[in-house]
Design a protein around this motif. Structure first.
Motif, PDB file in Angstrom:
ATOM      1  N   VAL A  27       0.618   5.091  -6.524  1.00 25.35           N
ATOM      2  CA  VAL A  27       1.104   4.384  -5.333  1.00 25.35           C
ATOM      3  C   VAL A  27       1.809   5.349  -4.379  1.00 25.35           C
ATOM      4  N   GLN A  28       2.512   6.328  -4.919  1.00 26.60           N
ATOM      5  CA  GLN A  28       3.134   7.316  -4.040  1.00 26.60           C
ATOM      6  C   GLN A  28       2.075   8.124  -3.308  1.00 26.60           C
ATOM      7  N   SER A  65       0.591   5.970  -0.603  1.00 21.06           N
ATOM      8  CA  SER A  65       1.539   5.817   0.507  1.00 21.06           C
ATOM      9  C   SER A  65       1.529   7.038   1.402  1.00 21.06           C
ATOM     10  N   GLU A  66       1.540   8.217   0.801  1.00 22.17           N
ATOM     11  CA  GLU A  66       1.524   9.450   1.587  1.00 22.17           C
ATOM     12  C   GLU A  66       0.223   9.575   2.370  1.00 22.17           C
ATOM     13  N   ASN A  70       0.267   7.025   5.299  1.00 26.68           N
ATOM     14  CA  ASN A  70       1.235   7.440   6.313  1.00 26.68           C
ATOM     15  C   ASN A  70       0.729   8.658   7.082  1.00 26.68           C
ATOM     16  N   HIS A  99      -4.157  -1.600   0.717  1.00 27.62           N
ATOM     17  CA  HIS A  99      -4.074  -0.765   1.921  1.00 27.62           C
ATOM     18  C   HIS A  99      -3.788  -1.592   3.169  1.00 27.62           C
ATOM     19  N   MET A 148      -0.155  -2.830   3.148  1.00 29.48           N
ATOM     20  CA  MET A 148       0.716  -1.678   3.387  1.00 29.48           C
ATOM     21  C   MET A 148       0.708  -1.297   4.867  1.00 29.48           C
ATOM     22  N   ASN A 197       2.932  -3.641   6.753  1.00 32.11           N
ATOM     23  CA  ASN A 197       4.313  -3.754   6.274  1.00 32.11           C
ATOM     24  C   ASN A 197       4.583  -5.099   5.610  1.00 32.11           C
ATOM     25  N   SER A 244       4.088  -1.515  -3.674  1.00 35.33           N
ATOM     26  CA  SER A 244       3.411  -0.777  -2.606  1.00 35.33           C
ATOM     27  C   SER A 244       4.346  -0.424  -1.462  1.00 35.33           C
ATOM     28  N   SER A 245       5.582  -0.910  -1.509  1.00 29.56           N
ATOM     29  CA  SER A 245       6.558  -0.666  -0.442  1.00 29.56           C
ATOM     30  C   SER A 245       7.044   0.776  -0.395  1.00 29.56           C
ATOM     31  N   ILE A 285       5.582   3.070   0.870  1.00 27.74           N
ATOM     32  CA  ILE A 285       5.233   3.580   2.192  1.00 27.74           C
ATOM     33  C   ILE A 285       6.336   3.311   3.216  1.00 27.74           C
TER      34      ILE A 285
END
Length: 288
Positions: free
Chosen positions: A183-184, A187-188, A191, A221, A224, A227, A280-281, A283
């Motif tokens: 998940v990290q 997120s990266e 972003n 996705h 995310m 938001n 998933s937050s 991000i």
């Protein structure tokens, strides 16, 4: 069909108990908040018990899905707990994610009373519970598992005996370790796409077809990007689980540098007020 007690009706337990009832089992439920148990009984066939002990009386199988080690001890060992109501030959199935240490402790208590015990944590989140598509990883004796598996099948996509008592919990730790880093990374990636001026939908459509693809990418996705973080497993619970992983790694010598780092990122999300956001937050902290 079996007489089943289900203890704990949170976002996972509520639908899991519902699947048992829908499959024809005779279900009695208990929840710390009685209102939630009454809401379950209004939706499904079955009855409500005022205590875990009374829910467990006459049950062949007692399933539990509560919060943490202390919650599980209370549900099992208190005067009004499940073990006080269970008869010799009945079987306790624990779906809570807890430490392997408390699993082994409670398993010994159970076996001393002639009660079978299977640790059976689950993966698949709220959607998996609602759709009856959970992955269930079990620890315990082969005979106890063989008895439990047909009942667990009401909400399982896959159910597997991983080894002796505690092996299910250790497997769930592997699951959470894998998810944390994934998940990290997702997120990266998303972003980075945003900051590069790319369309997230287009990026995901392309990269999800290759080696970067994952369940998280396909299913999270869009939310995310928007938001929206109200889709099941909460950050507070993930931090509880990762704490168990890190503590166990201290005992067995495993190196978990990425897990430890992501745990701190989730701590930041908590400080942002996102303790109840889904995992998933991660991000959100990158967008600050």
């Amino acid at each position: 069909m079996a007489r089943v007690a289900f203890l704990g009706l949170g976002v996972m337990g509520f639908p899991m108990a519902g699947h048992l009832a829908a499959n024809g089992h005779e279900v009695t439920v208990w929840n710390r908040s009685a209102a939630k148990a009454e809401a379950w009984a209004a939706k499904h066939p079955g009855r409500v018990a005022p205590t875990a002990r009374e829910a467990a009386e006459a049950a062949e199988f007692v399933m539990a899905c509560v919060g943490n080690d202390d919650d599980l001890r209370q549900v099992c060992l208190s005067d009004d707990g499940a073990f006080a109501g269970m008869s010799s030959g009945s079987l306790f199935v624990d779906h809570t994610t807890v430490s392997a240490a408390v699993t082994r402790e409670l398993s010994e208590h159970a076996l001393a009373s002639g009660i079978g015990f299977v640790d059976a944590p689950v993966s698949g989140g709220q959607a998996g519970a609602e759709n009856g598509q959970l992955s269930v990883m079990c620890g315990g004796g082969a005979a106890d598992y063989a008895r439990a598996e047909p009942v667990i099948a009401a909400y399982a996509k896959i159910c597997r005996l991983m080894g002796p008592s505690g092996a299910g919990q250790l497997t769930k730790m592997c699951n959470q370790i894998a998810i944390a880093g994934l998940v990290q990374g997702l997120s990266e990636s998303l972003n980075f796409a945003e900051r590069a001026g790319l369309s997230i939908s287009d990026v995901v459509e392309v990269i999800s077809q290759g080696a970067a693809g994952s369940w998280q990418m396909q299913n999270r996705h869009k939310t995310m990007e928007e938001n929206r973080f109200n889709f099941g497993f909460a950050v507070d619970w993930m931090r509880k689980d990762l704490g168990i992983c890190l503590s166990t790694a201290e005992e067995n010598g495993a190196s978990l540098p990425v897990t430890a780092l992501v745990d701190q990122f989730y701590k930041e999300v908590q400080h942002m007020g996102g303790g109840r956001w889904d995992t998933s937050s991660l991000i959100a902290r990158l967008r600050r």
